[in-house]
Design a protein around this motif. Structure first.
Motif, short mmCIF file in Angstrom:
data_model
loop_
_atom_site.label_atom_id
_atom_site.label_comp_id
_atom_site.label_asym_id
_atom_site.label_seq_id
_atom_site.Cartn_x
_atom_site.Cartn_y
_atom_site.Cartn_z
N VAL A 161 0.86 -1.18 0.00
CA VAL A 161 0.00 0.00 0.00
C VAL A 161 0.90 1.24 0.00
CG1 VAL A 161 -1.78 1.29 1.23
CG2 VAL A 161 -1.83 -1.22 1.21
N ALA A 162 0.64 2.17 -0.92
CA ALA A 162 1.44 3.40 -1.00
C ALA A 162 1.05 4.35 0.13
CB ALA A 162 1.21 4.08 -2.35
N LEU A 163 2.10 4.86 0.85
CA LEU A 163 1.87 5.80 1.93
C LEU A 163 2.01 7.24 1.41
CD1 LEU A 163 3.83 4.01 4.81
CD2 LEU A 163 1.39 3.87 4.25
N ALA A 164 1.63 8.19 2.24
CA ALA A 164 1.68 9.60 1.83
C ALA A 164 3.10 10.09 1.63
CB ALA A 164 0.96 10.47 2.89
N ASP A 165 4.11 9.52 2.32
CA ASP A 165 5.48 9.96 2.21
C ASP A 165 6.21 9.32 1.04
OD1 ASP A 165 5.71 7.39 3.11
OD2 ASP A 165 6.78 7.89 4.97
N GLY A 166 5.53 8.50 0.23
CA GLY A 166 6.13 7.87 -0.95
C GLY A 166 6.63 6.46 -0.72
N ARG A 167 6.68 6.05 0.51
CA ARG A 167 7.10 4.68 0.78
C ARG A 167 5.90 3.72 0.65
NH1 ARG A 167 10.08 4.80 6.44
NH2 ARG A 167 8.17 6.00 6.92
N TRP A 168 6.23 2.44 0.69
CA TRP A 168 5.19 1.39 0.57
C TRP A 168 5.16 0.55 1.84
CZ3 TRP A 168 2.01 0.57 -3.74
CH2 TRP A 168 2.27 1.38 -4.84
#
Length: 467
Positions: A161-168
């Protein structure tokens, strides 16, 4: 060794146990399938909810606490990790992965492009140091390839799942623990059910088979000429009808035999009057030769009538059946014939007990022994026995009988001139009466010529007890 029991109760119990095993197997299979499906759906929903919760939690906590959050949220069945690229390279194509992706997208309120789900290679869950950084997973994996290093279970998945900070945020979900469907509970339930069914089946089978055993025993005794009473009508309605039909048949046969016997007795008795009248008229015949022939014919008719009456009287007495030492019975007949000058020997066979009507059987065996001694000059007798029958074998050293005549000699009033003479006074009823008596005991008589010369008569009787 026979696996299938012979008794009705045993076969009924076996069939019910087989039916129980099949029914229990089907029931457990259906229950296990439904149980597994319910657990899988619950586990899947829990994993989706947990990943959504962890994703929100990571967004609300400082980055230096993310590792602690992932460690606290991970379990043996669900492991979280963070990466710069998604652990799932390509979105899976299965219906279940699509449904999981929709649930995650709805729970996190993100677009479908920000969620990737693919089937899980369960080998990775066996690696305690798995951190989601596998080249095959992170850079994409051909999930339709069945030749990979592990076992791909399409029911369990890896989700990114993609997070708001660009990480998964990556999650690997393994199968939930569950008790095997064939556990001790099932075994104990099956054993108790099988025991109860077996007990009920055996008791029911014996109750149903008891009247049938009584019917079989009565039919066997009735076939041997014994007098039996009506059987009690017990058991299921089908068996009651069978017993009722047997009782009616027995009564009808008894009445038929009594009526026929009474008619023959009346005819034989009534013949005495015209025979006596003819004898008186013959005395007035002046031609001596004609007179002699007439008187000889009347004497023969008189003997036939007396023999028939004697047999009918014995048959009407309905002698009771009892256990008799067959060797002793034959030995007494041999002794009587020896006193009359016949040369006959009985081989020692020991004590042989058989159920019979002794007076009738004595008459049948005496006819056979007397014929063998009279027409065969010398005769021998022996008793042979096995598990099912006893055989009285009588052999003589006479001229024998033509093969075509071996059965015909048992017909009433048949005498063979080659081996029997009218001068002996025989009426031709001896063998017919003997076979009728033996068959009335459930046995039979067989005549055969001996290879070395002479005749062999074999009397077979059933129901023998060998002490």
């Amino acid at each position: 060794m026979k696996v299938i029991p012979r008794s009705f109760a045993g076969q009924l119990a076996l069939l019910l146990l087989i039916a129980l095993a099949v029914a229990q197997g089907i029931a457990v299979t259906l229950f296990s399938w439904e149980r597994i499906e319910a657990v899988r759906h619950a586990h899947q929903d829990s994993a989706v909810l947990r990943q959504a919760t962890v994703a929100r939690l990571l967004g609300d906590t400082p980055p230096d606490l993310h590792d602690a959050v992932l460690a606290a949220a991970s379990t043996d069945l669900a492991r979280f990790s963070l990466s710069g690229e998604p652990a799932v390279g390509e979105m899976g194509t299965g219906k279940r992965t699509a449904a999981i992706a929709r649930d995650l997208s709805a729970a996190l309120d993100v677009s479908p492009e920000q969620v990737r789900v693919a089937p899980l290679w369960t080998r990775y869950l066996d690696d305690n140091d798995w951190d989601g950084d596998r080249d095959g997973d992170r850079h994409g994996h051909d999930w339709d390839d069945d030749h990979g290093p592990g076992h791909r279970d399409p029911d369990w998945f890896t989700a990114s799942v993609a997070l708001a900070d660009g990480r998964w945020l990556n999650l690997a979900v393994g199968p939930p623990p569950g008790a095997p469907p064939w556990g001790w509970t099932f075994v104990l339930t099956f054993l108790l059910s099988a025991l109860g069914i077996a007990v009920v089946a055996v008791l029911t089978g014996r109750r149903i088979a008891k009247p049938m055993r009584g019917l079989a025993a009565a039919a066997d005794r009735f076939g041997r000429g014994e007098t039996i009473d009506d059987l009690p009508e017990a058991g299921p309605v089908e068996i009651r009808k069978t017993v009722l039909a047997f009782n009616r048949m027995r009564g009808q046969l008894d009445r038929y035999v009594r009526d026929r016997t009474a008619m023959l007795a009346a005819i034989s008795h009534d013949l005495r009057t015209p025979i006596t009248s003819l004898r008186l008229h013959a005395e007035f015949v002046e031609d001596g030769e004609t007179k002699t022939k007439i008187l000889a014919a009347l004497d023969e008719m008189q003997r036939m009538t007396e023999d028939a009456l004697a047999f009918i009287r014995e048959d009407m007495l309905r002698e009771e059946t009892r256990d008799v030492d067959l060797h002793a019975l034959v030995d007494s007949i041999v002794a009587d014939l020896a006193e009359l000058g016949h040369e006959i020997v009985l081989a020692d066979s020991g004590r042989v007990v058989t159920p019979c009507r002794p007076a009738a059987l004595r008459r049948a065996l005496r006819n056979l022994l007397e014929n063998a001694a009279a027409y065969g000059e010398r005769a021998t007798a022996r008793i042979e026995r096995d598990e099912a029958q006893v055989h009285v074998v009588i052999e003589d050293e006479g001229p024998g009988i033509l093969e075509a005549e071996l059965d015909r000699v048992f017909e009433p009033f048949v005498r063979l001139e080659t081996s029997r003479s009218r001068d002996t006074g025989g009426s031709g009823l001896g063998l017919a009466i003997a076979r009728s008596i033996i068959r009335g005991h459930g046995g039979d008589i067989r005549l055969e010529n001996r290879p070395e010369g002479g005749l062999r008569a074999t009397v077979a009787l059933p129901g023998t007890e060998i002490p």
